[in-house]
Design an enzyme around this catalytic site. Structure first.
Site, PDB file in Angstrom:
ATOM      1  N   LYS A   1      17.087 -13.827 -86.174  1.00 20.79           N
ATOM      2  CA  LYS A   1      17.840 -12.614 -86.488  1.00 20.79           C
ATOM      3  C   LYS A   1      19.223 -12.787 -85.876  1.00 20.79           C
ATOM      4  CE  LYS A   1      18.392  -7.724 -85.520  1.00 20.79           C
ATOM      5  NZ  LYS A   1      17.794  -6.438 -85.144  1.00 20.79           N
TER       6      LYS A   1
ATOM      7  N   THR B   1      13.207   1.053 -81.735  1.00 18.07           N
ATOM      8  CA  THR B   1      13.337   2.204 -80.840  1.00 18.07           C
ATOM      9  C   THR B   1      12.481   3.394 -81.272  1.00 18.07           C
ATOM     10  OG1 THR B   1      15.579   1.511 -80.327  1.00 18.07           O
ATOM     11  CG2 THR B   1      15.015   3.786 -79.805  1.00 18.07           C
TER      12      THR B   1
END
Lengths: 71, 258
Positions: B97, B207
């Site tokens: 990523k 999150t």
């Protein structure tokens, strides 16, 4: 005369003759499982299989890096 | 669920999850399992040489989950490239990523540096999944240099604001020749469902799961929402109109007036 390695940004001093000879020795003295770590010496990545055969010399800059949780 | 192919790997789950911000590795592992994901992101950081280190990799079953190391912390292309090479040495895999976030306040990605790093890393054999602003032009440039996906943000990382960039992501999806993964800012399962209904190929969530009161249950909620959104996209939405369109017959009422 002390010998110095810069490890993860911190200068580490070793009494003469007590500096670890290899990445493997450094990790085992620090009690870090070498299977989970990647190392750089002076900006060059050291493959894990070469941890025991890569000699350390005073004045080198060493980065020890591992995976942590991240997004 | 139809399969998603990225590079040469097939995924049955279209939810990718991050491993940051969990209260413990144990809860992280349980949430990852509940999400039914097949790919988890991880970050690289210095070993703490003064105190004991918790090894999070022991909590991740690498036979079940593909590791997707990120380049978080990189402020420019050269730092991202360095982290990428370290990640490959550490993980033994070339999935990455790619994120370059010079601004610590909004953590918005630097498109120019990301593109520059992508060019180098694709040539070095990395499977590059770049995290980007919802910029359709940049997305095209990245797919043209050979990235495996594009991953536009919904809103700033960890903000849980939802799909603020919807219109731009729609354009990215329309133009994409590689899978589009909506990454960052999805705060609720309904946000993930919305992204999937639009035709996103997958979503990446950290999150919203990790900092929920019950991360394991929230992981399951995201799993279901991602699947629901995908099925809705495949089913094709019913037409929208400004006026009502009765669902019941407009004849045979039980009254005599006309």
């Amino acid at each position: 005369m002390a010998q110095t390695l810069k490890i993860n940004g911190t200068e580490k001093q070793f009494p003469d003759g007590e500096m670890p000879a290899s990445i493997s020795e450094l990790l085992s003295r620090m009690d870090i499982d070498q299977a989970t770590v990647v190392a750089e010496i002076d900006g060059t990545i050291i493959e894990r299989k070469k941890f025991s055969e890569t000699d350390l010399t005073p004045g080198q800059t060493i980065e020890l890096i591992r995976f942590v949780g991240g997004g | 669920m139809d399969k998603l192919t990225i590079a040469d790997k097939e995924f049955t789950s279209r939810l990718f999850v991050g491993t940051g911000k969990y209260a413990s590795n144990r809860i992280m592992a349980k949430a990852v399992e509940a999400s039914a994901t097949q790919m988890v992101t991880v970050a690289l950081r210095r070993v703490d040489i003064e105190s004991e280190n918790d090894d999070m990799l022991t909590a991740i079953d690498r036979d079940k989950y593909l590791l997707l190391p990120n380049t978080s912390g990189a402020r420019d292309a050269s730092e991202a490239i360095r982290l990428a090479r370290l990640a490959r040495a550490a993980s033994g895999i070339n999935w990455l990523k790619l994120e370059v976030t010079p601004d610590p306040y909004y953590l918005l990605p630097d498109g120019e540096e990301t593109l520059e790093a992508a060019k180098v890393l694709v040539k070095e054999g990395f499977i590059v999944l770049p995290y980007i602003n919802a910029d359709p032009i940049l997305a095209k440039k990245l797919q043209d240099v050979g990235t495996a996906t594009v991953m536009p943000l919904a809103s700033p990382i960890g903000s849980n604001q939802g799909l603020n960039t919807r219109a731009s992501i729609e354009i990215i999806i329309a133009q994409a020749t590689v899978p589009v993964v909506v990454d960052a800012g999805l705060g609720l399962p309904s946000h993930a469902a919305e992204a999937m209904e639009m035709g996103a190929d997958a979503v990446l969530v950290n999150t919203a799961i990790a900092t929920a009161s019950d991360p394991v249950m929230m992981a399951k909620a995201f799993k279901l929402a991602t699947e629901a959104g995908r099925y809705a996209f495949l089913a094709g939405r019913a037409p929208m109109s400004k006026t009502a369109s009765a669902s019941s017959p407009l004849t045979g009422f039980l009254r005599d007036d006309r």
